[in-house]
Design an enzyme around this catalytic site. Structure first.
Site, PDB file in Angstrom:
ATOM      1  N   ALA A 109       7.400  33.042 -35.924  1.00  0.00           N
ATOM      2  CA  ALA A 109       6.654  33.146 -34.353  1.00  0.00           C
ATOM      3  C   ALA A 109       5.847  33.836 -34.009  1.00  0.00           C
ATOM      4  O   ALA A 109       6.468  35.219 -34.164  1.00  0.00           O
ATOM      5  CB  ALA A 109       8.534  33.334 -34.212  1.00  0.00           C
ATOM      6  N   ASP A 110       5.633  33.092 -32.835  1.00  0.00           N
ATOM      7  CA  ASP A 110       4.288  34.070 -32.109  1.00  0.00           C
ATOM      8  C   ASP A 110       4.649  34.398 -30.895  1.00  0.00           C
ATOM      9  O   ASP A 110       4.486  35.269 -30.647  1.00  0.00           O
ATOM     10  CB  ASP A 110       3.299  33.257 -31.287  1.00  0.00           C
ATOM     11  CG  ASP A 110       2.397  33.395 -33.867  1.00  0.00           C
ATOM     12  OD1 ASP A 110       1.080  34.539 -33.444  1.00  0.00           O
ATOM     13  OD2 ASP A 110       2.531  32.537 -33.718  1.00  0.00           O
ATOM     14  N   ARG A 111       6.049  33.825 -30.414  1.00  0.00           N
ATOM     15  CA  ARG A 111       6.881  34.158 -29.504  1.00  0.00           C
ATOM     16  C   ARG A 111       7.864  32.736 -29.328  1.00  0.00           C
ATOM     17  O   ARG A 111       7.919  31.983 -28.958  1.00  0.00           O
ATOM     18  CB  ARG A 111       6.366  33.950 -27.894  1.00  0.00           C
ATOM     19  CG  ARG A 111       6.218  33.954 -26.581  1.00  0.00           C
ATOM     20  CD  ARG A 111       5.428  33.870 -25.603  1.00  0.00           C
ATOM     21  NE  ARG A 111       4.577  34.387 -25.304  1.00  0.00           N
ATOM     22  CZ  ARG A 111       4.007  35.030 -24.559  1.00  0.00           C
ATOM     23  NH1 ARG A 111       4.623  35.730 -24.065  1.00  0.00           N
ATOM     24  NH2 ARG A 111       2.736  35.708 -25.126  1.00  0.00           N
ATOM     25  N   ALA A 136       6.970  29.698 -29.457  1.00  0.00           N
ATOM     26  CA  ALA A 136       5.608  29.006 -29.943  1.00  0.00           C
ATOM     27  C   ALA A 136       4.911  29.297 -31.477  1.00  0.00           C
ATOM     28  O   ALA A 136       5.855  30.546 -31.716  1.00  0.00           O
ATOM     29  CB  ALA A 136       4.417  29.743 -28.896  1.00  0.00           C
TER      30      ALA A 136
END
Length: 395
Positions: free
Chosen positions: A259-261, A269
């Site tokens: 996950a990037d966010r 995201a």
């Protein structure tokens, strides 16, 4: 632990593995300034949310160690560091680890006791020393985090897998690259796979090509082969067919991604193509697991609608670079060519990430434990990060 290192660091010296040259060539770029760190991140020579934060933090730390700050007061020193961190923040805005690291570093330099030495070099030096120590701690702590994620994630999956082999083994599919090359070591989603394998519980790992930048075929496939993990590469568009025809034969139990966010309700995201895999996993009865350190959890943003999605240049879809394959079938790493794969006049939409709704995610694995979805279809991160939750949410 993997023997691969994307980041090599000693105080005053930072080297970053150029991942655009993998899997055929190992080349480390020396990073001495914030500008060089920014370029390394922006060009994706280094990528992966944890690694991005580490390179930004250490890159500025190296230039501070080497005397870049000429401030004559504590106030000027803080202003200088703030400006460099604000600059670095723009390199990859979607990855929340970078924002969280910058916030932490800014808080750190403001907590230094400079009483009686606000003017002159003593206060400046104390602030710089505190910054460097904090940046180095971000690097060190990431490895511990990844090992914990691997342990928690593998245990949860084995307890909740919809299918296993007779000897209790499972197969999984992963997307993009979330291993040692994206972190300080071991990895997040790929760290869970490593932990499954080292514990004797992995039957097979499948990895997607991950277009358009091919992080799966260039990087994850490289890591899996390097570690000797039984694995198979597929194109992104083959995942549905894989689940439909090979699920029972291979005991495919889950899709595991990084996950990037991750925002407050659990919307996530991650690399473009993740959302489609979540839909396919839901249809085929597979667990969909997000592996994310708590530094990737953004409590300020309530839902995925608030995530800024980075769009990248068209050439990433219409051109590709690679080492030349000779007539004898051997790869010649001394020769690299760039070729066009599409008409150069075509319009291109190239979002780097998509958002997977919380309702399609079964578990978010952090270094502090596994968070599963509540009855309302969202995730509650209060118990694993109570201090941040109380500060941001307040209840």
């Amino acid at each position: 632990m993997s023997g691969l290192q994307a980041i090599r660091y000693s105080r005053g010296k930072l080297e970053v593995l150029d991942q655009l040259k993998l899997p055929h060539e190992h080349h480390y770029d020396e990073v001495l300034t914030s500008e060089e760190a920014f370029d390394s991140i922006k060009s994706m020579r280094v990528r992966g949310a944890p690694a991005i934060a580490i390179v930004a933090a250490l890159g500025h730390g190296v230039e501070l160690h080497n005397g870049s700050c000429k401030a004559s007061s504590s106030e000027e020193t803080i202003s200088y560091i703030d400006s460099r961190l604000d600059y670095l923040k723009q390199s990859r805005p979607t990855a929340v680890d970078l924002t969280n690291a910058i916030t932490h570093l800014k808080n750190t330099i403001r907590s230094v006791d400079v009483s009686g030495k606000e003017n002159g070099t003593a206060g400046r030096d104390a602030i710089i020393s505190a910054y460097i120590a904090a940046a180095e701690e971000i690097f060190r702590k990431d490895t511990e985090t990844n090992l914990s994620i691997g342990e928690h994630g593998s245990k949860w999956l084995l307890e909740n897998a919809p299918t296993k082999s007779a000897d209790g083994k499972v197969s999984v599919l992963t997307h993009c690259n979330t291993g040692s090359l994206a972190t300080s070591g071991h990895g997040t989603a790929l760290g869970i796979i490593r932990s499954l394998y080292s514990g004797g519980h992995l039957y097979h790992a499948f990895c997607t090509e991950t277009r358009p930048y091919n992080q799966g075929s260039r990087l994850t496939a490289f890591e899996l082969v390097y570690e000797g993990i039984p694995s198979t590469l597929i194109t992104d568009s083959m995942a549905g067919a894989l689940f439909a025809t090979k699920k029972a034969e291979n005991n495919i139990a889950a899709v595991i991604v990084g996950a990037d966010r991750v925002v407050r309700n659990g919307d996530t995201a991650n690399k473009i193509g993740t959302y489609a895999l979540a839909v396919l996993a839901k249809y085929h009865g597979l667990k969909f697991i997000v592996a994310a350190p708590t530094t990737s959890i953004d409590l300020q943003t309530e839902t995925g609608a608030g995530i800024k999605i980075e769009e990248r240049k068209p050439e990433e879809l219409t051109q590709i670079s690679g080492a030349v394959v000779g007539e004898d079938g051997k790869v010649d790493v001394s020769r690299t060519e760039r070729v066009a794969t599409a008409h150069q006049g075509i319009a291109v939409w190239n979002p780097a990430f998509d958002v997977t709704p919380a309702e399609l995610i079964d578990a978010v694995v952090t270094e502090r434990g596994v968070v599963v979805k509540g009855a309302d279809g969202t995730f509650d991160f209060k118990d694993i990060m109570p201090e941040r939750w109380a500060k941001v949410v307040g209840k």
